[in-house]
Design a protein around this motif. Structure first.
Motif, mmCIF file in Angstrom:
data_model
loop_
_atom_site.group_PDB
_atom_site.id
_atom_site.type_symbol
_atom_site.label_atom_id
_atom_site.label_comp_id
_atom_site.label_asym_id
_atom_site.label_seq_id
_atom_site.Cartn_x
_atom_site.Cartn_y
_atom_site.Cartn_z
ATOM 1 N N GLY A 1 0.675 -1.754 -0.104
ATOM 2 C CA GLY A 1 -0.426 -0.019 0.184
ATOM 3 C C GLY A 1 0.770 1.390 -0.216
ATOM 4 O O GLY A 1 0.610 2.078 -0.045
ATOM 5 N N ALA A 2 2.424 1.332 1.060
ATOM 6 C CA ALA A 2 2.405 2.081 0.524
ATOM 7 C C ALA A 2 3.833 2.634 -0.680
ATOM 8 O O ALA A 2 3.855 3.972 -1.203
ATOM 9 N N ARG A 3 3.530 1.573 -2.012
ATOM 10 C CA ARG A 3 4.425 2.221 -2.825
ATOM 11 C C ARG A 3 3.691 1.987 -4.542
ATOM 12 O O ARG A 3 3.910 2.030 -4.686
ATOM 13 N N GLN A 4 2.232 1.390 -3.574
ATOM 14 C CA GLN A 4 0.933 1.292 -4.576
ATOM 15 C C GLN A 4 0.807 0.382 -5.628
ATOM 16 O O GLN A 4 0.630 0.847 -6.602
ATOM 17 N N GLN A 5 2.017 -1.052 -5.195
ATOM 18 C CA GLN A 5 1.838 -2.028 -6.132
ATOM 19 C C GLN A 5 1.317 -3.559 -5.714
ATOM 20 O O GLN A 5 1.274 -3.693 -4.245
ATOM 21 N N LEU A 6 0.953 -3.931 -6.859
ATOM 22 C CA LEU A 6 0.976 -5.720 -6.082
ATOM 23 C C LEU A 6 2.104 -6.592 -7.091
ATOM 24 O O LEU A 6 2.850 -5.933 -7.563
ATOM 25 N N TRP A 7 2.133 -7.881 -6.431
ATOM 26 C CA TRP A 7 3.778 -8.339 -5.786
ATOM 27 C C TRP A 7 3.121 -9.548 -6.369
ATOM 28 O O TRP A 7 2.671 -10.277 -5.571
ATOM 29 N N HIS A 8 3.613 -10.389 -7.249
ATOM 30 C CA HIS A 8 3.327 -11.901 -7.507
ATOM 31 C C HIS A 8 4.967 -12.006 -8.652
ATOM 32 O O HIS A 8 3.962 -11.508 -9.919
ATOM 33 N N ALA A 9 6.061 -12.399 -8.196
ATOM 34 C CA ALA A 9 6.922 -12.572 -9.689
ATOM 35 C C ALA A 9 7.010 -11.703 -10.214
ATOM 36 O O ALA A 9 6.410 -10.797 -10.097
ATOM 37 N N GLU A 10 8.157 -11.373 -11.046
ATOM 38 C CA GLU A 10 8.772 -10.405 -11.577
ATOM 39 C C GLU A 10 7.592 -9.661 -12.831
ATOM 40 O O GLU A 10 7.519 -8.741 -13.487
ATOM 41 N N GLU A 11 7.393 -11.142 -13.559
ATOM 42 C CA GLU A 11 6.742 -10.820 -14.822
ATOM 43 C C GLU A 11 5.277 -10.528 -14.348
ATOM 44 O O GLU A 11 4.915 -9.735 -15.399
ATOM 45 N N GLU A 12 4.725 -10.575 -13.772
ATOM 46 C CA GLU A 12 3.260 -10.367 -13.324
ATOM 47 C C GLU A 12 3.641 -8.362 -12.406
ATOM 48 O O GLU A 12 2.599 -7.954 -13.186
ATOM 49 N N GLU A 13 4.453 -8.224 -11.460
ATOM 50 C CA GLU A 13 4.577 -7.021 -11.214
ATOM 51 C C GLU A 13 4.988 -5.949 -12.499
ATOM 52 O O GLU A 13 4.292 -4.915 -12.457
ATOM 53 N N GLU A 14 5.916 -6.256 -13.185
ATOM 54 C CA GLU A 14 5.292 -5.771 -14.569
ATOM 55 C C GLU A 14 4.137 -5.518 -15.637
ATOM 56 O O GLU A 14 4.142 -4.398 -15.721
#
Length: 279
Positions: A254-267
């Motif tokens: 929530g601090a950086r407003q990002q979802l994370w799931h493996a590098e390709e998913e983040e992209e």
């Protein structure tokens, strides 16, 4: 850069109090460290980050025998004894490192520098000695070596039971050094001092839905909250790869407003955000 900025530039630190000498020690850049110390002097050499972690401590954790030898020769007893209010020594860090062979060589250097009594130094967060860290990291050869140094001063089996109790608690550290994310499992409270991963002992059956609630008492730079499969592996040392950092876990930051799931998913998430902004 040094010619332009001089000592003023060399003495700058990050928000965590980490200097360029800290970074050089962490990454094994010995020649760069020598140049930095030549400019910054003892003031730079004796600087520690906000957790009281010195250049020597981080070099010990990284398993850099060459760096540790140089720092001990240059900093002597004062650098060896440097630690913060946590009382976590450089020997604690050496015992929790990822390479057991390097850890044994470094531990021998540190015990030679600080005496056998440094093996009995307990930190103020968990009350752990370096032996606890070696047991936690699974370094059986180092555990035996420390036990030999200490003689009958410490019951290794008692230490093992203490470490196992921490690992088996309903809420416990899963990736990282335990002193850097002490957990009060009774109250369900965790205090993070560096990037670490803590897990709940509860699970969710395949095909079912579940949720959990977290109260954030203090917002840090990069909090990740999420879920992981049984394939999300424990890491018994420092790791900056948390929940959402691989294909076995999903995280929300929530601090950086990002979802994370493996590098390709983040992209892919970043691309979707850009598309929404363009619309």
């Amino acid at each position: 850069l040094i010619e332009v900025g001089g000592k003023e530039l060399v003495m700058l630190t990050t928000e965590d109090g980490r200097s360029c000498a800290y970074a050089a020690s962490e990454n094994g850049h010995l020649e760069a460290l020598k140049i930095l110390i030549e400019v910054g002097g003892e003031e730079l050499l004796m600087a520690a980050d906000s957790n009281g972690v010195s250049c020597l401590a981080v070099a010990a954790r990284q398993g850099s025998t060459t760096m540790v030898r140089f720092l001990l020769e240059r900093g002597g007893p004062d650098l060896f004894a440097l630690h913060g209010e946590s009382e976590i020594s450089c020997l604690h860090f050496a015992a929790a490192g990822g390479n057991e062979d390097a850890g044994m060589a470094i531990a021998e250097m540190l015990v030679t520098a600080g005496g056998v009594e440094c093996l009995e130094q307990a930190d103020s967060r968990l009350g752990w000695t370096p032996l606890h860290n070696a047991v936690y990291a699974g370094h059986s050869l180092l555990v035996n070596k420390m036990s030999d140094w200490m003689g009958q001063a410490r019951d290794v089996e008692e230490v093992r039971r203490s470490v196992e109790a921490l690992q088996e608690a309903n809420l416990s550290i899963f990736r990282g050094m335990p002193q850097m994310a002490p957990v009060d499992s009774r109250e369900g409270v965790v205090e993070f001092f560096e990037f670490s991963t803590v897990r709940s002992g509860k699970g969710c059956r395949v095909g079912s839905k579940c949720y959990y609630e977290v109260t954030i008492l203090r917002v840090d730079k990069c909090p990740h909250l999420g879920f992981a499969t049984s394939g999300f592996e424990r890491v018994r040392m420092f790791s900056n790869n948390g929940v959402g950092g691989d294909d076995q876990s999903w995280g929300v930051d929530g601090a950086r407003q990002q979802l994370w799931h493996a590098e390709e998913e983040e992209e892919e998430v970043e691309k979707e955000k850009e598309e929404v902004q363009e619309e």
